[in-house]
Design a protein around this motif. Structure first.
Motif, PDB file in Angstrom:
ATOM      1  N   GLY A 106      29.869  36.853  46.105  1.00 38.35           N
ATOM      2  CA  GLY A 106      29.940  37.294  47.494  1.00 38.35           C
ATOM      3  C   GLY A 106      30.912  36.519  48.351  1.00 38.35           C
ATOM      4  N   ARG A 153      25.933  40.183  50.094  1.00 38.27           N
ATOM      5  CA  ARG A 153      26.869  40.811  51.015  1.00 38.27           C
ATOM      6  C   ARG A 153      27.247  42.211  50.547  1.00 38.27           C
ATOM      7  N   SER A 196      27.948  42.779  46.489  1.00 36.79           N
ATOM      8  CA  SER A 196      28.117  41.656  45.576  1.00 36.79           C
ATOM      9  C   SER A 196      26.953  41.611  44.590  1.00 36.79           C
ATOM     10  N   VAL A 212      33.750  43.362  45.921  1.00 40.18           N
ATOM     11  CA  VAL A 212      33.297  42.034  46.313  1.00 40.18           C
ATOM     12  C   VAL A 212      33.033  41.225  45.050  1.00 40.18           C
TER      13      VAL A 212
END
Length: 698
Positions: free
Chosen positions: A311, A268, A263, A307
């Motif tokens: 996130g 993440r 992300s 992503v």
């Protein structure tokens, strides 16, 4: 096959096609369908084909080899019967196209790409100076907005990026590039993983982080490099400090990694695993959450991921699927499904190229790229959760439906969301029995009992089955009353004796399943009440006796095995399940299919096969019976694929025997299994005349 890759930039987007991972970049000489471009946010597009590719002169050595091979193929085809020429004609056409491209100058595309949001693109090419020479790496850093090359590193360039440490091979894999475009992560088998500065300064050297491991994929997040370590399998993800190389965490993944995305906020990372599973890693803590939006996916299917910048949302897509799943990572719910599938580009000469689409998040949009065309999907905010507009909704996750054994099968299928394909599933439904073998002692087993090996029990007037002018080998006999006692719902006759024989194919101990082996499998049904006597085995050739031997063993039946085909079977593909039906089907087979005990051989009568190497045995039988080569390449894009898939759905497993040297000295190839199949209408009609066999090994 190619992958289309899309990268969002501060001022637009960069798109490019590259060879699909695992494919040989040397085969991509034909430029049809390939592209590289920069597109501004206002929609103005600049062609970057020459900037993102290398000159690729005609390959005279490879062309000469292809021409020589084609000459041999044409000579061989002239000696073939007309019925067997189609496959060779197709191969000649394919290699003729390759020859044409090898004789022409072309452009070489990179096989690795890393991009920063300000428009710096690092391209990694595999280069061979000669056909027989080992591959070398060429790195090129470009600015797509300015349309110029910033840096290029070639083999033999006097050191630099590719000559770090003691690296003399100059074949460094490019794993990732930092977000500022100043550093790249490179790897060689001899020198391990290294971070190098792209200004041609001294490299910052990292020591190998996993002994005896290879590294295939990587990504950058603020303050860390993420790399995938392949130790036996691609099953580890490491986070390294991007300045010191110190390991921050080392995670064991739940499968084989096929894609990784981070992300924009660096919180993440999503890891796509083969078979549709996605593991999302919280980078600060190393905590892992597993998501399975693609239930029913084939185990060897590539999973691509993206992503959202915040996130909070995951996009995942399977290589052979028609839908991309959009999953909210805070709730674990798959919110929407968007149509997205592989594209087939057909040329005027009939040739076709296949590309998998690209996708990425950009601000409040989800953006897809297919055959060079960008499509944008707005995401309105509903109750604080980003939800995408799509053509269909995926149902919210519910508790799995429980099978009610007191209800009719059709009623259960309706509750599992499978009413549309109930007719197919009822056809496939085949209650099987697992077979437990016990080596026979000195005392003879009773006449007419279920038995593997030894001599068969047959009526006195029965002619011993023959094939290729020699007696067939006796394999096994089943007392069908004993079977009915353990599995009363089986579709075989409820009484009598079923005897199985197998021919010997020259140097092979058994037929392999090709059209020329028709008649190499024989199954005899002796009705109840017949007078049986033990028939002595006729003298087999020394060659047959030396390569095919099964010791005598008694058989016990137990209800169990695969009642329905596994989710990756061609029989399931023939049903063309929708995403919500895929989930229902997986929930169903998890409750009705029963695996053999751990460590025990997978001997099974009826049901569906335990495949070792592929899910296409029913299709192979259908093709072989029709005179086609069952092992010739056949992909879903082939016009004939749909018809063969329809025919495959009409075949049913009769019997599978596993290698079992402990109980019977039985061995199929390299510790494999042997399978007997029959057209379902003939099996249910108790007509065993056209049984067909297949074998698979480890």
């Amino acid at each position: 096959m190619t992958d289309e890759r899309l990268f969002t930039l501060d001022e637009g987007a960069f798109g490019i096609t590259i060879p699909h991972p695992g494919m040989d970049p040397e085969e991509y000489r034909n430029l049809r369908g390939l592209y590289a471009f920069y597109q501004t946010n206002s929609g103005q597009r600049t062609d970057l084909l020459e900037l993102c590719t290398l000159p690729w002169p005609a390959d005279k050595d490879r062309a000469a080899m292809t021409e020589q091979m084609l000459a041999g193929m044409r000579t061989a085809m002239e000696m073939m019967p007309a019925s067997q020429r189609k496959q060779m004609e197709d191969s000649i056409a394919m290699y003729s196209q390759q020859l044409n491209s090898q004789e022409q100058d072309s452009r070489k595309f990179p096989d690795r790409v890393a991009v920063t949001t300000d428009g710096k693109v690092l391209l990694a090419f595999k280069h061979k100076s000669k056909m027989t020479s080992p591959p070398e790496r060429i790195l090129r850093l470009i600015d797509v907005q300015a349309g110029k090359i910033l840096l290029e590193e070639k083999p033999g360039g006097g050191g630099g990026l590719l000559s770090f440490g003691g690296n003399k091979q100059k074949v460094a894999e490019m794993l990732a590039m930092s977000g500022d475009g100043h550093s790249a992560l490179l790897y060689t088998a001899t020198e391990g993983v290294h971070a190098v500065t792209l200004s041609k300064g001294l490299p910052r050297v990292f020591s190998p982080v996993v002994p005896n491991a290879d590294f295939h994929y990587g990504a950058w997040a603020p303050g860390r490099w993420l790399i995938n370590a392949d130790a036996l399998e691609r099953n580890r993800l490491l986070s390294l400090d991007d300045k010191t190389g110190k390991t921050q965490f080392d995670l064991k993944l739940a499968g084989v990694l096929s894609d990784i995305a981070v992300s924009a906020d660096g919180r993440r990372a999503a890891v796509g695993l083969m078979g549709g599973t996605v593991q999302v890693v919280t980078l600060e803590s190393g905590a892992v959450t597993t998501y399975k939006p693609h239930r029913g996916a084939k185990r060897d299917t590539w999973t691509h991921v993206a992503v959202s910048p915040d996130g909070r949302m995951l996009a995942s897509w399977l290589l052979d699927d028609k839908w991309v799943a959009l999953t909210d990572l805070d709730t674990g719910r798959t919110m929407r499904w968007l149509p997205l599938e592989r594209m087939i580009v057909r040329e005027p000469d009939g040739t076709a190229s296949v590309s998998s689409p690209g996708f990425v998040f950009q601000g409040n949009q989800f953006v897809t790229l297919a055959v060079g065309a960008i499509a944008r999907h707005e995401r309105p905010t509903v109750e604080g959760v980003s939800v995408f507009v799509s053509q269909i909704d995926h149902p919210e996750f519910k508790k799995p439906v429980k099978l009610n054994k007191k209800e009719p099968l059709e009623a259960n299928l309706k509750r599992f969301g499978l009413a549309r394909v109930a007719r197919n599933i009822v056809e496939y439904w085949s209650p099987p029995a697992l077979l437990k073998l016990k080596r026979a002692g000195k005392k003879a087993l009773p006449v007419g009992s279920s038995r593997l090996g030894g001599a068969p029990d047959l009526p006195a007037n029965t002619h011993w089955p023959r094939w290729n002018d020699q007696p067939m080998s006796f394999v096994v006999q089943f007392n069908l009353e004993e079977l009915a006692g353990a599995q009363p719902k089986n579709r075989l006759p409820k009484s009598g004796l079923l005897s199985v024989f197998l021919g010997c194919n020259g140097s092979e101990p058994y037929p392999l399943g090709i059209p020329e082996e028709r008649g190499g499998w024989r199954v005899l049904w002796t009705p109840a009440g017949s007078s049986l006597q033990r028939q002595p085995m006729p003298k087999l050739s020394d060659e047959v006796e030396s390569i095919f031997r099964i010791d005598e063993a008694a058989i016990e039946f137990k209800a169990g095995g695969l009642v329905l085909p596994k989710e990756d079977s061609f029989l399931v593909e023939a049903m063309q399940l929708m995403p919500e039906e895929q989930q229902g089907y997986v929930d169903l087979i998890q409750q009705v299919n029963q695996e053999p005990p751990e460590g025990q051989p997978a001997h099974q009568l009826l049901g569906h096969p335990w495949a070792l190497q592929g899910n296409d045995m029913e299709m192979a039988c259908a093709r072989a019976v029709a005179g086609e080569d069952p092992y010739s390449a056949l992909v879903p894009e082939d016009p004939a694929f749909a018809e063969w898939l329809r025919r495959a759905a009409g075949w049913q497993l009769l019997l599978q025997l596993d290698s079992d040297e402990t109980s019977t000295n039985m061995l199929w190839g390299d510790a494999g299994l042997y399978y007997w199949f029959l057209a379902r209408e003939k099996l249910y009609g108790h007509n065993f005349e056209e049984t067909w066999g297949q074998t698979q090994c480890h």
